[in-house]
Scaffold this motif. Structure first.
Motif, PDB file in Angstrom:
ATOM      1  N   GLY A  28     -29.786 152.815 -65.564  1.00 37.43           N
ATOM      2  CA  GLY A  28     -29.627 153.619 -64.362  1.00 37.43           C
ATOM      3  C   GLY A  28     -28.207 154.064 -64.099  1.00 37.43           C
ATOM      4  N   GLY A  29     -27.314 153.884 -65.063  1.00 36.81           N
ATOM      5  CA  GLY A  29     -25.945 154.331 -64.896  1.00 36.81           C
ATOM      6  C   GLY A  29     -25.071 153.399 -64.089  1.00 36.81           C
ATOM      7  N   ALA A  30     -25.564 152.184 -63.789  1.00 41.11           N
ATOM      8  CA  ALA A  30     -24.780 151.182 -63.072  1.00 41.11           C
ATOM      9  C   ALA A  30     -24.217 150.187 -64.080  1.00 41.11           C
ATOM     10  CB  ALA A  30     -25.645 150.467 -62.040  1.00 41.11           C
ATOM     11  N   GLU A  31     -23.408 149.272 -63.605  1.00 40.83           N
ATOM     12  CA  GLU A  31     -22.905 148.200 -64.453  1.00 40.83           C
ATOM     13  C   GLU A  31     -23.463 146.871 -63.958  1.00 40.83           C
ATOM     14  OE1 GLU A  31     -18.826 148.347 -65.761  1.00 40.83           O
ATOM     15  OE2 GLU A  31     -18.614 150.367 -64.950  1.00 40.83           O
ATOM     16  N   TYR A  32     -23.484 145.905 -64.840  1.00 37.47           N
ATOM     17  CA  TYR A  32     -24.070 144.602 -64.519  1.00 37.47           C
ATOM     18  C   TYR A  32     -22.973 143.553 -64.389  1.00 37.47           C
ATOM     19  CZ  TYR A  32     -26.893 140.354 -65.034  1.00 37.47           C
ATOM     20  OH  TYR A  32     -27.487 139.136 -64.849  1.00 37.47           O
ATOM     21  N   VAL A  33     -23.058 142.754 -63.344  1.00 29.95           N
ATOM     22  CA  VAL A  33     -22.115 141.656 -63.145  1.00 29.95           C
ATOM     23  C   VAL A  33     -22.822 140.346 -63.479  1.00 29.95           C
ATOM     24  CG1 VAL A  33     -20.645 140.419 -61.518  1.00 29.95           C
ATOM     25  CG2 VAL A  33     -20.876 142.894 -61.349  1.00 29.95           C
ATOM     26  N   ASP A  34     -22.309 139.655 -64.468  1.00 25.96           N
ATOM     27  CA  ASP A  34     -22.886 138.390 -64.924  1.00 25.96           C
ATOM     28  C   ASP A  34     -22.290 137.241 -64.124  1.00 25.96           C
ATOM     29  OD1 ASP A  34     -23.820 136.180 -66.276  1.00 25.96           O
ATOM     30  OD2 ASP A  34     -22.585 136.509 -68.069  1.00 25.96           O
ATOM     31  N   THR A  35     -23.062 136.688 -63.191  1.00 29.78           N
ATOM     32  CA  THR A  35     -22.618 135.497 -62.461  1.00 29.78           C
ATOM     33  C   THR A  35     -23.178 134.230 -63.099  1.00 29.78           C
ATOM     34  OG1 THR A  35     -24.494 135.469 -60.917  1.00 29.78           O
ATOM     35  CG2 THR A  35     -22.587 136.813 -60.307  1.00 29.78           C
ATOM     36  N   TYR A  36     -24.084 134.408 -64.051  1.00 34.02           N
ATOM     37  CA  TYR A  36     -24.752 133.253 -64.662  1.00 34.02           C
ATOM     38  C   TYR A  36     -23.817 132.468 -65.577  1.00 34.02           C
ATOM     39  CZ  TYR A  36     -28.118 130.435 -67.210  1.00 34.02           C
ATOM     40  OH  TYR A  36     -28.778 129.382 -67.758  1.00 34.02           O
ATOM     41  N   THR A  37     -23.075 133.171 -66.431  1.00 29.36           N
ATOM     42  CA  THR A  37     -22.243 132.481 -67.419  1.00 29.36           C
ATOM     43  C   THR A  37     -21.233 131.562 -66.760  1.00 29.36           C
ATOM     44  OG1 THR A  37     -22.507 134.294 -69.003  1.00 29.36           O
ATOM     45  CG2 THR A  37     -20.642 132.807 -69.338  1.00 29.36           C
ATOM     46  N   SER A  38     -20.540 132.048 -65.750  1.00 27.28           N
ATOM     47  CA  SER A  38     -19.511 131.232 -65.097  1.00 27.28           C
ATOM     48  C   SER A  38     -20.100 130.111 -64.260  1.00 27.28           C
ATOM     49  CB  SER A  38     -18.624 132.112 -64.217  1.00 27.28           C
ATOM     50  OG  SER A  38     -19.401 132.815 -63.260  1.00 27.28           O
ATOM     51  N   SER A  39     -21.394 130.195 -63.929  1.00 25.77           N
ATOM     52  CA  SER A  39     -22.019 129.166 -63.095  1.00 25.77           C
ATOM     53  C   SER A  39     -22.781 128.121 -63.902  1.00 25.77           C
ATOM     54  CB  SER A  39     -22.977 129.816 -62.091  1.00 25.77           C
ATOM     55  OG  SER A  39     -24.083 130.405 -62.760  1.00 25.77           O
ATOM     56  N   ARG A  40     -22.812 128.246 -65.214  1.00 25.27           N
ATOM     57  CA  ARG A  40     -23.566 127.287 -66.025  1.00 25.27           C
ATOM     58  C   ARG A  40     -23.030 125.871 -65.806  1.00 25.27           C
ATOM     59  NH1 ARG A  40     -25.256 128.903 -72.006  1.00 25.27           N
ATOM     60  NH2 ARG A  40     -26.522 127.068 -71.559  1.00 25.27           N
ATOM     61  N   GLY A  41     -23.949 124.936 -65.597  1.00 30.53           N
ATOM     62  CA  GLY A  41     -23.573 123.562 -65.314  1.00 30.53           C
ATOM     63  C   GLY A  41     -23.265 123.306 -63.856  1.00 30.53           C
ATOM     64  N   HIS A  42     -23.446 124.346 -63.003  1.00 31.20           N
ATOM     65  CA  HIS A  42     -23.133 124.207 -61.577  1.00 31.20           C
ATOM     66  C   HIS A  42     -24.344 124.510 -60.699  1.00 31.20           C
ATOM     67  CE1 HIS A  42     -18.866 123.831 -62.537  1.00 31.20           C
ATOM     68  NE2 HIS A  42     -18.975 124.910 -63.288  1.00 31.20           N
ATOM     69  N   GLY A  43     -25.542 124.364 -61.246  1.00 29.02           N
ATOM     70  CA  GLY A  43     -26.759 124.648 -60.501  1.00 29.02           C
ATOM     71  C   GLY A  43     -27.129 123.541 -59.534  1.00 29.02           C
ATOM     72  N   ALA A  44     -28.351 123.607 -59.021  1.00 30.40           N
ATOM     73  CA  ALA A  44     -28.799 122.685 -57.972  1.00 30.40           C
ATOM     74  C   ALA A  44     -28.914 121.239 -58.430  1.00 30.40           C
ATOM     75  CB  ALA A  44     -30.149 123.155 -57.429  1.00 30.40           C
ATOM     76  N   CYS A  45     -28.958 121.003 -59.738  1.00 31.11           N
ATOM     77  CA  CYS A  45     -29.081 119.635 -60.251  1.00 31.11           C
ATOM     78  C   CYS A  45     -27.737 119.043 -60.658  1.00 31.11           C
ATOM     79  CB  CYS A  45     -30.038 119.605 -61.437  1.00 31.11           C
ATOM     80  SG  CYS A  45     -31.701 120.192 -61.033  1.00 31.11           S
ATOM     81  N   ALA A  46     -26.647 119.798 -60.464  1.00 30.94           N
ATOM     82  CA  ALA A  46     -25.309 119.318 -60.838  1.00 30.94           C
ATOM     83  C   ALA A  46     -24.770 118.370 -59.775  1.00 30.94           C
ATOM     84  CB  ALA A  46     -24.370 120.511 -61.015  1.00 30.94           C
ATOM     85  N   ALA A  47     -23.634 117.769 -60.072  1.00 33.71           N
ATOM     86  CA  ALA A  47     -23.006 116.831 -59.145  1.00 33.71           C
ATOM     87  C   ALA A  47     -22.607 117.535 -57.852  1.00 33.71           C
ATOM     88  CB  ALA A  47     -21.776 116.198 -59.792  1.00 33.71           C
ATOM     89  N   GLU A  48     -22.609 116.782 -56.771  1.00 28.63           N
ATOM     90  CA  GLU A  48     -22.349 117.351 -55.452  1.00 28.63           C
ATOM     91  C   GLU A  48     -21.013 118.076 -55.364  1.00 28.63           C
ATOM     92  OE1 GLU A  48     -21.787 115.618 -50.876  1.00 28.63           O
ATOM     93  OE2 GLU A  48     -22.838 114.431 -52.394  1.00 28.63           O
ATOM     94  N   ASP A  49     -20.000 117.568 -56.058  1.00 31.88           N
ATOM     95  CA  ASP A  49     -18.660 118.149 -55.926  1.00 31.88           C
ATOM     96  C   ASP A  49     -18.406 119.305 -56.887  1.00 31.88           C
ATOM     97  OD1 ASP A  49     -18.685 116.576 -58.172  1.00 31.88           O
ATOM     98  OD2 ASP A  49     -16.725 115.671 -57.830  1.00 31.88           O
ATOM     99  N   THR A  50     -19.400 119.681 -57.693  1.00 33.09           N
ATOM    100  CA  THR A  50     -19.198 120.790 -58.631  1.00 33.09           C
ATOM    101  C   THR A  50     -20.263 121.881 -58.513  1.00 33.09           C
ATOM    102  OG1 THR A  50     -20.487 119.724 -60.398  1.00 33.09           O
ATOM    103  CG2 THR A  50     -18.109 119.252 -60.308  1.00 33.09           C
TER     104      THR A  50
END
Length: 309
Positions: A252-274
């Motif tokens: 569609g002529g837009a660009e994509y911003v990847d927030t997934y790569t930088s957030s790997r290991g920081h999801g809902a099951c990660a440690a509270e402080d990370t």
């Protein structure tokens, strides 16, 4: 995504959420490098992964959108030093793609059609949406319930390939979630075309969702009460959603911003402080299975990095 009901917040994964932004570059000599970022006007569109429910003080009307004044659009606008008049955050918890072109009712007020903020003056647009269109939040809740029932009726323990919830969505060669992702993609394509018509001078960036669950479920039982196989199933559905968002953005002529790569290991099951995403019972200010302040900062950094490229 949707922390409350359809008429108020958005759901979980949704979602979030997809981001668009614009860069106007000015070159110094022969270096070919941008010397400044666009200063707006900037319009932010999206669901609760964009809105940031529960993080801090609500910003703007209606109150039912649960729009934080420290969500990633606000952080991007702050970093770009935009004037208040040049920043319009239209994001709203519970939003689906059709809410971009029509008013959205919430438990506390009605949000105007999000695209109504666009004009020929608009130079930046960020768009984070899609999780609610595939019912990601209800799906996670259903999988939590299936996992708890399975564990109660079984041995009390999971084995690595247990996936009681996946079987409710994929059977006889039919993948219900994949079908919804494809349908959302068609709607997103139409919406990107409409954004281009309303804001022809804007650079548009569709932002994918950060990691919500890991690819393996070994560490998710305590935080999310999900069977290991269902963690992998939900992880794969988010991956498919992000792939669709990238493909539709590029087409569609837009660009994509990847927030997934930088957030790997920081999801809902990660440690509270990370972690960037809070679990079912948040320990930080945020809606369940939604970005906390750390997550919104991480998403803002991803958008700004895209603007600088």
């Amino acid at each position: 995504m949707r922390p409350k009901t359809r008429t108020s917040l958005v759901g979980v994964l949704t979602c979030g959420a997809l981001i668009a932004a614009a860069v106007i570059t000015q070159h110094d000599g022969d270096t070919g490098s941008p010397s400044r970022l666009a200063r707006g006007p900037y319009v932010a569109l999206g669901d609760s992964y964009t809105a940031g429910p529960g993080i801090s003080q609500d910003s703007g009307d209606p109150a039912g959108c649960d729009r934080s004044d420290r969500n990633y659009p606000a952080l991007v606008a702050e970093r770009l030093d935009l004037k208040t008049a040049d920043f319009h955050d239209m994001s709203c918890s519970g939003a689906v793609i059709t809410d971009l072109t029509a008013p959205q009712s919430t438990d506390d007020g009605t949000n105007p059609a999000q695209l109504s903020a666009l004009s020929g003056r608009t130079r930046l647009v960020t768009l984070g949406i899609g999780g609610n269109d595939i019912d990601f939040s209800p799906m996670i809740k259903r999988c939590v319930g299936a996992g708890a029932l399975y564990r109660a009726l079984g041995s009390g323990k999971y084995v690595p390939d247990d996936s009681p919830c996946e079987k409710q969505y994929v059977s006889h060669g039919t993948d219900e979630v994949r079908r919804k992702i494809d349908a959302a993609g068609e709607h997103l394509a139409d919406t990107l075309g409409e954004i281009g018509r309303r804001a022809p001078q804007a650079r548009v960036y569709v932002v994918g969702y950060p990691e919500i669950l890991p690819s393996r479920g070994d560490d998710c039982l305590r935080a999310m009460s999900l069977a290991p196989g269902d963690v992998a199933f939900l992880h794969e559905k988010e991956r498919q959603l992000n792939v669709m968002l990238r493909e539709r953005a590029e087409a569609g002529g837009a660009e994509y911003v990847d927030t997934y790569t930088s957030s790997r290991g920081h999801g809902a099951c990660a440690a509270e402080d990370t972690r960037w995403i809070e679990p079912l019972v948040p320990t930080a200010s945020a809606a369940p299975v939604h970005p906390n302040a750390r997550g919104e900062r991480g998403m803002a950094d991803a958008v700004l990095k895209a603007l600088e490229s």
